[in-house]
Design a protein around this motif. Structure first.
Motif, PDB file in Angstrom:
ATOM      1  N   TRP A  54       0.772  -1.283   0.048  1.00  0.00           N
ATOM      2  CA  TRP A  54       0.091   0.114   0.115  1.00  0.00           C
ATOM      3  C   TRP A  54       0.894   1.412  -0.141  1.00  0.00           C
ATOM      4  N   ALA A  55       1.896   1.107   0.882  1.00  0.00           N
ATOM      5  CA  ALA A  55       2.837   2.573   0.985  1.00  0.00           C
ATOM      6  C   ALA A  55       3.408   2.648  -0.429  1.00  0.00           C
ATOM      7  N   ILE A  56       3.957   1.655  -0.936  1.00  0.00           N
ATOM      8  CA  ILE A  56       4.612   1.738  -2.210  1.00  0.00           C
ATOM      9  C   ILE A  56       3.759   2.167  -3.554  1.00  0.00           C
ATOM     10  N   ASP A  57       2.605   1.663  -3.457  1.00  0.00           N
ATOM     11  CA  ASP A  57       1.732   1.951  -4.463  1.00  0.00           C
ATOM     12  C   ASP A  57       1.155   3.663  -4.215  1.00  0.00           C
ATOM     13  N   LEU A  58       0.903   3.926  -2.889  1.00  0.00           N
ATOM     14  CA  LEU A  58       0.589   5.140  -2.485  1.00  0.00           C
ATOM     15  C   LEU A  58       1.707   6.385  -3.079  1.00  0.00           C
ATOM     16  N   THR A  59       3.048   6.156  -2.916  1.00  0.00           N
ATOM     17  CA  THR A  59       4.253   6.662  -3.252  1.00  0.00           C
ATOM     18  C   THR A  59       3.868   6.913  -4.777  1.00  0.00           C
ATOM     19  N   GLU A  60       3.895   5.700  -5.597  1.00  0.00           N
ATOM     20  CA  GLU A  60       4.019   5.848  -6.877  1.00  0.00           C
ATOM     21  C   GLU A  60       2.606   6.924  -7.436  1.00  0.00           C
ATOM     22  N   ARG A  61       1.462   6.640  -6.786  1.00  0.00           N
ATOM     23  CA  ARG A  61       0.360   7.681  -6.976  1.00  0.00           C
ATOM     24  C   ARG A  61       0.500   9.069  -6.833  1.00  0.00           C
ATOM     25  N   ASN A  62       1.280   9.316  -5.749  1.00  0.00           N
ATOM     26  CA  ASN A  62       1.513  10.749  -5.252  1.00  0.00           C
ATOM     27  C   ASN A  62       2.654  11.380  -5.815  1.00  0.00           C
ATOM     28  N   MET A  63       3.759  10.555  -6.071  1.00  0.00           N
ATOM     29  CA  MET A  63       4.924  11.181  -6.188  1.00  0.00           C
ATOM     30  C   MET A  63       5.645  10.928  -7.679  1.00  0.00           C
ATOM     31  N   LYS A  64       5.152   9.829  -8.607  1.00  0.00           N
ATOM     32  CA  LYS A  64       5.662   9.724 -10.092  1.00  0.00           C
ATOM     33  C   LYS A  64       5.722  10.897 -10.452  1.00  0.00           C
ATOM     34  N   ASN A  65       4.664  11.619 -10.688  1.00  0.00           N
ATOM     35  CA  ASN A  65       4.769  12.804 -11.673  1.00  0.00           C
ATOM     36  C   ASN A  65       5.738  13.874 -11.250  1.00  0.00           C
ATOM     37  N   LEU A  66       5.710  14.252  -9.999  1.00  0.00           N
ATOM     38  CA  LEU A  66       6.878  15.086  -9.419  1.00  0.00           C
ATOM     39  C   LEU A  66       8.107  14.594  -9.777  1.00  0.00           C
TER      40      LEU A  66
END
Length: 140
Positions: free
Chosen positions: A76-88
């Motif tokens: 969940w933490a890895i997926d949340l990081t990708e959803r929130n941070m990938k574009n940045l």
């Protein structure tokens, strides 16, 4: 070869002393990092801070090493990081590299602060104790 002057001898001595002081500073910093990484339980150091209540919201938090973290929570933490941070990440020089981010998030030295309510996971913070340019730091 020229003779060593008193000035050059003193400069060399000062350089050696400075090098020894820097090595001592780094060794001391590493001792702090090693001691922090030997901790088995951080929650006992801040137990009263791990509950938040406001209006109808009650948030419980817990702290665990990545090696003890439930695999579903970690995913969940890895997926949340990708959803929130990938574009940045994609807009900066580093770019986004999922494998590298997962590796960083799953290093043995990693700790997680997890916030949850009765029904769901709410937030997390990933941190670790480390050395940065010879100084002990907490990467949060």
């Amino acid at each position: 070869m020229g003779k060593k002057t008193a000035t050059s001898v003193n400069k060399n001595k000062e350089k050696r002393q400075a090098r020894k002081l820097e090595q001592r500073r780094i060794a001391d910093g590493m001792t702090h990092v090693t001691n922090a990484n030997r901790l088995e339980e951080l929650a006992t150091l801040c137990k009263e801070l791990l509950v938040y209540q406001s209006n109808n919201l009650e948030v419980d938090m817990y702290i665990q090493r990545v090696t003890e973290l439930d695999k579903n929570v970690l995913q969940w933490a890895i997926d949340l990081t990708e959803r929130n941070m990938k574009n940045l990440y994609e807009t900066c020089a580093w770019g986004w590299n999922r494998d590298r981010k997962v590796e960083e998030m799953t290093e043995d030295a990693a700790w997680y602060l997890i916030a949850k309510d009765k029904d769901s996971l709410l937030a997390f913070s990933h941190f670790r104790f480390d050395l940065d340019f010879g100084d002990p730091v907490l990467y949060w």
